[in-house]
Design a protein around this motif. Structure first.
Motif, PDB file in Angstrom:
ATOM      1  N   GLU A   1       0.802  -1.218   0.000  1.00 35.39           N
ATOM      2  CA  GLU A   1       0.000   0.000   0.000  1.00 35.39           C
ATOM      3  C   GLU A   1       0.840   1.276   0.000  1.00 35.39           C
ATOM      4  O   GLU A   1       0.408   2.306  -0.493  1.00 35.39           O
ATOM      5  CB  GLU A   1      -0.944   0.008   1.214  1.00 35.39           C
TER       6      GLU A   1
ATOM      7  N   PHE B   1      -0.744   6.850  -8.836  1.00 38.55           N
ATOM      8  CA  PHE B   1      -1.682   6.566  -7.757  1.00 38.55           C
ATOM      9  C   PHE B   1      -0.912   6.266  -6.475  1.00 38.55           C
ATOM     10  O   PHE B   1       0.199   5.739  -6.501  1.00 38.55           O
ATOM     11  CB  PHE B   1      -2.558   5.355  -8.103  1.00 38.55           C
TER      12      PHE B   1
ATOM     13  N   ILE C   1      -1.843   5.160  -2.110  1.00 35.12           N
ATOM     14  CA  ILE C   1      -2.811   4.908  -1.039  1.00 35.12           C
ATOM     15  C   ILE C   1      -2.317   5.604   0.221  1.00 35.12           C
ATOM     16  O   ILE C   1      -1.203   5.354   0.690  1.00 35.12           O
ATOM     17  CB  ILE C   1      -2.961   3.404  -0.776  1.00 35.12           C
TER      18      ILE C   1
ATOM     19  N   GLN D   1      -7.385   5.879   1.511  1.00 35.79           N
ATOM     20  CA  GLN D   1      -7.953   6.525   0.324  1.00 35.79           C
ATOM     21  C   GLN D   1      -6.971   6.461  -0.834  1.00 35.79           C
ATOM     22  O   GLN D   1      -5.751   6.490  -0.638  1.00 35.79           O
ATOM     23  CB  GLN D   1      -8.309   7.983   0.616  1.00 35.79           C
ATOM     24  N   LEU D   2      -7.523   6.401  -2.052  1.00 36.55           N
ATOM     25  CA  LEU D   2      -6.676   6.396  -3.237  1.00 36.55           C
ATOM     26  C   LEU D   2      -6.516   7.830  -3.738  1.00 36.55           C
ATOM     27  O   LEU D   2      -7.489   8.491  -4.110  1.00 36.55           O
ATOM     28  CB  LEU D   2      -7.291   5.536  -4.334  1.00 36.55           C
TER      29      LEU D   2
ATOM     30  N   GLN E   1      -9.484   7.525 -11.578  1.00 35.52           N
ATOM     31  CA  GLN E   1      -9.157   7.447 -10.156  1.00 35.52           C
ATOM     32  C   GLN E   1     -10.252   6.705  -9.390  1.00 35.52           C
ATOM     33  O   GLN E   1      -9.963   5.834  -8.551  1.00 35.52           O
ATOM     34  CB  GLN E   1      -8.979   8.857  -9.581  1.00 35.52           C
ATOM     35  N   GLU E   2     -11.498   7.020  -9.671  1.00 38.50           N
ATOM     36  CA  GLU E   2     -12.595   6.368  -8.950  1.00 38.50           C
ATOM     37  C   GLU E   2     -12.723   4.901  -9.358  1.00 38.50           C
ATOM     38  O   GLU E   2     -13.029   4.042  -8.518  1.00 38.50           O
ATOM     39  CB  GLU E   2     -13.906   7.111  -9.177  1.00 38.50           C
TER      40      GLU E   2
ATOM     41  N   ALA F   1     -10.069   3.163  -7.422  1.00 39.72           N
ATOM     42  CA  ALA F   1     -10.428   3.101  -6.010  1.00 39.72           C
ATOM     43  C   ALA F   1     -11.426   1.976  -5.750  1.00 39.72           C
ATOM     44  O   ALA F   1     -11.290   1.219  -4.776  1.00 39.72           O
ATOM     45  CB  ALA F   1     -11.002   4.449  -5.558  1.00 39.72           C
ATOM     46  N   ARG F   2     -12.417   1.844  -6.649  1.00 42.38           N
ATOM     47  CA  ARG F   2     -13.401   0.778  -6.492  1.00 42.38           C
ATOM     48  C   ARG F   2     -12.762  -0.595  -6.720  1.00 42.38           C
ATOM     49  O   ARG F   2     -13.056  -1.561  -6.006  1.00 42.38           O
ATOM     50  CB  ARG F   2     -14.568   0.993  -7.457  1.00 42.38           C
TER      51      ARG F   2
ATOM     52  N   LEU G   1     -11.053   0.903  -2.006  1.00 38.73           N
ATOM     53  CA  LEU G   1     -10.601   2.040  -1.205  1.00 38.73           C
ATOM     54  C   LEU G   1     -11.548   3.222  -1.331  1.00 38.73           C
ATOM     55  O   LEU G   1     -12.364   3.293  -2.253  1.00 38.73           O
ATOM     56  CB  LEU G   1      -9.201   2.467  -1.657  1.00 38.73           C
TER      57      LEU G   1
ATOM     58  N   LEU H   1     -12.230   7.304  -2.028  1.00 38.23           N
ATOM     59  CA  LEU H   1     -11.760   8.210  -3.080  1.00 38.23           C
ATOM     60  C   LEU H   1     -11.130   9.441  -2.439  1.00 38.23           C
ATOM     61  O   LEU H   1     -11.796  10.223  -1.782  1.00 38.23           O
ATOM     62  CB  LEU H   1     -12.927   8.622  -3.983  1.00 38.23           C
TER      63      LEU H   1
ATOM     64  N   TYR I   1      -7.629  14.682  -5.813  1.00 42.61           N
ATOM     65  CA  TYR I   1      -6.962  14.586  -7.114  1.00 42.61           C
ATOM     66  C   TYR I   1      -6.073  15.808  -7.298  1.00 42.61           C
ATOM     67  O   TYR I   1      -6.506  16.944  -7.080  1.00 42.61           O
ATOM     68  CB  TYR I   1      -8.001  14.544  -8.242  1.00 42.61           C
TER      69      TYR I   1
END
Length: 358
Positions: free
Chosen positions: A133, A163, A165, A169-170, A196-197, A200-201, A205, A207, A210
């Protein structure tokens, strides 16, 4: 260094336009695409990545950024695909067939084959973050050495997307060598925060924020059309946008929990079917409304495009517009602004057809 941190795309664009229109320390640059006012070195932050669509009169666009997103997700470099959503794209890159700088093949593999095989840059990033992570290696490089001398005018503006973590959250950071503040920035923020979303899904994680850094953030000066370049009204457009004042804060709905790729594949199939002529394509009934809305937006775009090609008057009531009004009642109200914006005039009888929707 110019820095801005805001809650929504509209608030971010307002600050950016203010700097480019009236701020100190700007440069005037004469590039191959024309003169522009430039901020050299910018760091932008969107606190809520779901507030990724403008709610303004002049920049309220959902169809073209959504089309561009699914062009990326499909791993396509075909100009025929993207010009359905951005008609002047071939003129911008000086190629009617292939977009050499297309992001989709670089992120997901050509025609997303590498994504399906688990061998794409995207899949490597996801594996990296699952394994550790705290990794700082979850990065996709977009710009390549070969892009310095492209086969046509299509040279990627994006260098990297990364990206990380942090606190469950991402986070995502994009770096661009060049960014057109009026046309490019709204599209880029939309597509990258959607990626990004999605990530995350896929990772399960939350969101996070950005961030978006740009070496040359610029606003082109108004210019007339030439043989090799379309007209550009970026500066007058930015001035009109700024005069609108502040806009309402309306984020997109949250993406459904769980790995989204099965749903994305269904939307990709639907988009292709609708774009290539099967406007009545039926999506699976078990698809979440979040994704069904995208399919209906593609359908509405196709309806409007077919009417435009026939030369239909959008100020007159027609069966196609009654169908659009019916669809509007069934999808999230967040998208109604963008549908109504496609109508040329809000006059009777068209006004009466749409005024009671919702």
């Amino acid at each position: 260094m110019f820095h801005a941190s805001e809650d929504s795309l509209d608030d971010l664009m307002r600050v950016v336009f203010k700097q480019l229109l009236t701020g100190r320390g700007n440069f005037v640059v004469d590039s191959s695409k024309g003169k522009s006012t430039e901020v050299f070195g910018a760091l932008l932050e969107l606190k809520n990545p779901r507030a990724r669509l403008s709610r303004s009169f002049s920049k309220a666009k959902a169809f073209s950024p959504l089309g561009e997103l699914f062009w990326y997700l499909s791993g396509s470099d075909r100009v025929e695909f993207i010009k359905h959503y951005i008609p002047n794209y071939p003129k911008l890159i000086k190629d009617e067939v292939t977009a050499n700088g297309a992001y989709g093949p670089r992120i997901f593999g050509k025609e997303a084959l590498a994504k399906r095989d688990g061998a794409s840059e995207w899949d490597r990033v996801i594996r990296t973050l699952r394994e550790r992570e705290g990794s700082r290696n979850a990065l996709v490089q977009i710009y390549d050495n070969s892009d310095a001398k492209p086969k046509n005018g299509d040279k990627p503006c994006t260098c990297t997307i990364q990206f990380a973590i942090r606190n469950g959250q991402l986070l995502m950071h994009t770096h661009m060598r060049s960014n057109d503040a009026f046309f490019g920035l709204p599209h880029d923020v939309f597509t990258f925060t959607m990626l990004q979303e999605i990530a995350a899904r896929e990772l399960g994680l939350g969101l996070g924020r950005y961030s978006h850094s740009v070496t040359s953030l610029h606003l082109y000066h108004d210019s007339a059309a030439t043989k090799g370049r379309p007209a550009n009204l970026s500066t007058s457009g930015a001035e009109a946008y700024y005069r609108e004042g502040f806009h309402d804060y309306s984020p997109m709905p949250e993406m459904p929990l769980g790995n989204p790729w099965k749903s994305i594949e269904q939307v990709k199939i639907a988009e292709h079917q609708i774009r290539t002529g099967n406007i009545d394509h039926t999506a699976p009934t078990n698809l979440d409304p979040y994704w069904l809305d995208f399919i209906e937006l593609f359908r509405i775009h196709k309806i409007f495009e077919e009417m435009r090609k026939r030369g239909d008057d959008l100020r007159a009531e027609r069966p196609e517009l009654r169908r659009v009004a019916k669809i509007m009642k069934e999808i999230s109200p967040i998208y109604r602004l963008y549908i109504l914006g496609r109508l040329e005039r809000k006059q009777a009888p068209v006004r009466d057809l749409f005024e009671h929707v919702g």
